[in-house]
Design a protein around this motif. Structure first.
Motif, PDB file in Angstrom:
ATOM      1  N   GLY A 169       5.160  36.910 -39.607  1.00 31.25           N
ATOM      2  CA  GLY A 169       4.244  37.546 -38.338  1.00 31.25           C
ATOM      3  C   GLY A 169       3.396  38.551 -38.731  1.00 31.25           C
ATOM      4  O   GLY A 169       2.666  39.429 -38.358  1.00 31.25           O
ATOM      5  N   ARG A 170       2.751  38.395 -39.793  1.00 30.83           N
ATOM      6  CA  ARG A 170       1.777  39.467 -40.610  1.00 30.83           C
ATOM      7  C   ARG A 170       0.490  39.157 -40.761  1.00 30.83           C
ATOM      8  O   ARG A 170      -0.637  40.170 -40.675  1.00 30.83           O
ATOM      9  N   ALA A 171       0.044  37.707 -40.898  1.00 28.63           N
ATOM     10  CA  ALA A 171      -1.461  37.566 -41.081  1.00 28.63           C
ATOM     11  C   ALA A 171      -1.943  36.270 -40.430  1.00 28.63           C
ATOM     12  O   ALA A 171      -1.191  35.524 -40.205  1.00 28.63           O
ATOM     13  N   GLY A 196       7.041  31.199 -35.081  1.00 28.36           N
ATOM     14  CA  GLY A 196       6.899  31.062 -36.741  1.00 28.36           C
ATOM     15  C   GLY A 196       7.157  32.276 -37.252  1.00 28.36           C
ATOM     16  O   GLY A 196       6.597  32.409 -38.150  1.00 28.36           O
ATOM     17  N   ASP A 197       8.047  32.924 -36.730  1.00 24.03           N
ATOM     18  CA  ASP A 197       8.290  34.403 -37.296  1.00 24.03           C
ATOM     19  C   ASP A 197       9.685  34.449 -37.299  1.00 24.03           C
ATOM     20  O   ASP A 197      10.490  33.969 -36.692  1.00 24.03           O
ATOM     21  N   VAL A 201      11.706  29.170 -26.336  1.00 25.37           N
ATOM     22  CA  VAL A 201      12.091  30.051 -27.433  1.00 25.37           C
ATOM     23  C   VAL A 201      11.938  29.373 -28.885  1.00 25.37           C
ATOM     24  O   VAL A 201      11.932  28.270 -28.913  1.00 25.37           O
ATOM     25  N   ALA A 202      11.152  30.405 -29.642  1.00 24.61           N
ATOM     26  CA  ALA A 202      10.800  30.005 -31.013  1.00 24.61           C
ATOM     27  C   ALA A 202      11.839  30.790 -31.682  1.00 24.61           C
ATOM     28  O   ALA A 202      11.920  32.132 -31.715  1.00 24.61           O
ATOM     29  N   VAL A 203      12.907  29.952 -32.282  1.00 28.57           N
ATOM     30  CA  VAL A 203      14.193  30.664 -32.586  1.00 28.57           C
ATOM     31  C   VAL A 203      13.644  31.378 -34.158  1.00 28.57           C
ATOM     32  O   VAL A 203      13.363  30.658 -34.958  1.00 28.57           O
TER      33      VAL A 203
END
Ligand SMILES: *Cc1c(COP(=O)(O)O)cnc(C)c1O
Length: 399
Positions: A218-220, A341-342, A375-377
């Motif tokens: 989750g940075r860019a 996606g984190d 939910v994105a696990v």
């Protein structure tokens, strides 16, 4: 001696760590960052050759940057494509593909369950320039066949879909594309090459939002398109001229993200499957949407086409929107956000956020019910994720 000429023999895990880095004279071990906008030459003649394209080499970081090229070579190797063009975001990857390959009068046939901004891009913006889009049910191959006309130039699908985990038959769509002279583009954001390789299944193009699992933390924001050399030359032309290029710093983050992609995706999938099974037997849950469950209508296709089922799942709780909001608001650890996606698990109420702009009829057609939660696990302990969801679900079951 450093030698990557045996790359053909390397497995995905090795490519993710070793492909694409051309070591410089400084003999660095880790991939370097080149935060420079331009490059210099030994002579006027060399500058002329580089600018004219007679000699390969770096010119200007809108279209030639060594850090960006490392990321492009590595992702191309992982997807099994000849070439990759990196872009500033997933959306600009889709835009650059459309601008490069389509003209006024051309048609797109796309799956109905697409990322919301992709639908706006197709309808509102490409529509302004005379490119029209027809939407069909993702898993219904004959609906795709019927929608294809003489002007269809692009078939576009996201599989598995978000948030209901429907699965497209990629080889069947590839066959339709080939017969009609259209390109098949697969948005591979949800599975990544660690779990699905669309080019090996017959797709012409793979689209990525690198923002999601390629970074994974989750940075860019960034994106990419992968495919055959000549097709990608058209996409590259758009990026070069119109400018939605990836910054070297973000390219470096994604390159380092790819190194752990396989391990992360395996762990994401394990957490998601355990959670899906637990949700499936919870008395407050009406239905779970996850292709890893044996009861999913396309479980067999997913198992055959994918190397894992991904980590995004939907489930419908009792009590409609009130029930869903109650479960979401009872969580203490999960992040209430639309991103995915984190490593951090996220929870969303699609009907009032990601799909909030759809009319009630459109929501019903898309299966976005008021009680649906996505939910994105992530990669926290499975027990902790489950306990956080149990707070609201147990209360709901008892009410
Ligand atoms: C997030 C996302 C995009 C857009 O990517 P950005 O990097 O946010 O521009 C496209 N497709 C899918 C499936 C996505 O989840």
């Amino acid at each position: 001696m450093h030698d990557d000429s045996h790359q053909d023999e390397w497995s995905l895990e090795t490519l993710a760590i070793r492909a694409g880095h051309h070591r410089t004279f400084e003999q660095e071990h880790a991939e370097p960052i080149f935060p420079t906008s331009s490059f210099v030459y030994e002579s006027a003649a060399e500058a002329a050759r580089k600018f004219g394209g007679q000699e390969p080499g770096n010119v200007y970081s809108r279209f030639t940057n060594p850090t960006v090229h490392t990321f492009e070579r590595r992702l191309a190797a992982l997807e099994g494509g000849e070439r990759c063009v990196a872009t500033s975001s997933g959306m600009s990857a889709i835009l650059s593909t459309a601008l490069g390959l389509l003209s006024a009068g051309d048609e797109i046939v796309a799956s109905r369950s697409l990322f919301g901004s992709t639908v706006s891009l197709f309808d509102k913006y490409l529509g302004k320039f005379g490119i029209t889009t027809r939407y069909v049910e993702l898993s219904n191959v004959s609906a795709w066949e019927q929608a294809i006309g003489p002007n269809t130039k692009l078939l576009f699908a996201e599989t598995p879909s978000n948030p209901l985990s429907e699965v497209a038959d990629i080889p069947a769509l590839a066959e339709l594309a080939k017969r009609s002279g259209a390109f098949l583009a697969i948005d591979n954001c949800f599975l990544t090459p660690a779990l699905q390789r669309p080019i090996a299944l017959g797709a012409d193009l793979v689209i990525h939002s690198a923002t999601k699992y390629l970074d994974g933390q989750g940075r860019a924001v960034g994106g990419a398109v992968v495919g055959k050399h000549d097709v990608l030359e058209e996409v590259f032309g758009v990026v070069r001229t119109c400018g939605p290029c990836l910054s070297p710093f973000n390219a470096w983050i994604f390159t380092k993200g790819l190194e752990t992609l396989s391990l992360r995706m395996k762990a994401h999938c394990e957490n998601a499957l355990t959670l899906a099974r637990w949700l499936d037997q919870h008395p407050a849950v009406n239905k779970v949407y996850y292709s890893g469950l044996e009861t999913h209508p396309q479980h067999a296709l997913a198992k055959h086409q994918q190397q894992g089922f991904g980590a995004v799942l939907g489930f419908e709780v009792k009590g409609g929107q009130t029930g869903a909001w109650q479960v979401i608001d009872a969580t203490k650890m999960l992040s209430i956000t639309g991103n995915l996606g984190d490593v951090k698990t996220t929870i969303t109420h699609p009907a009032t956020t990601t799909h909030g702009r759809l009319s009630d009829a459109q929501k019903e057609a898309a299966g976005i019910t008021p009680g649906l939660i996505r939910v994105a696990v992530g990669l926290e302990s499975q027990a902790d994720i489950q306990r956080d969801l149990a707070c609201g679900l147990d209360t709901l079951a008892a009410s």
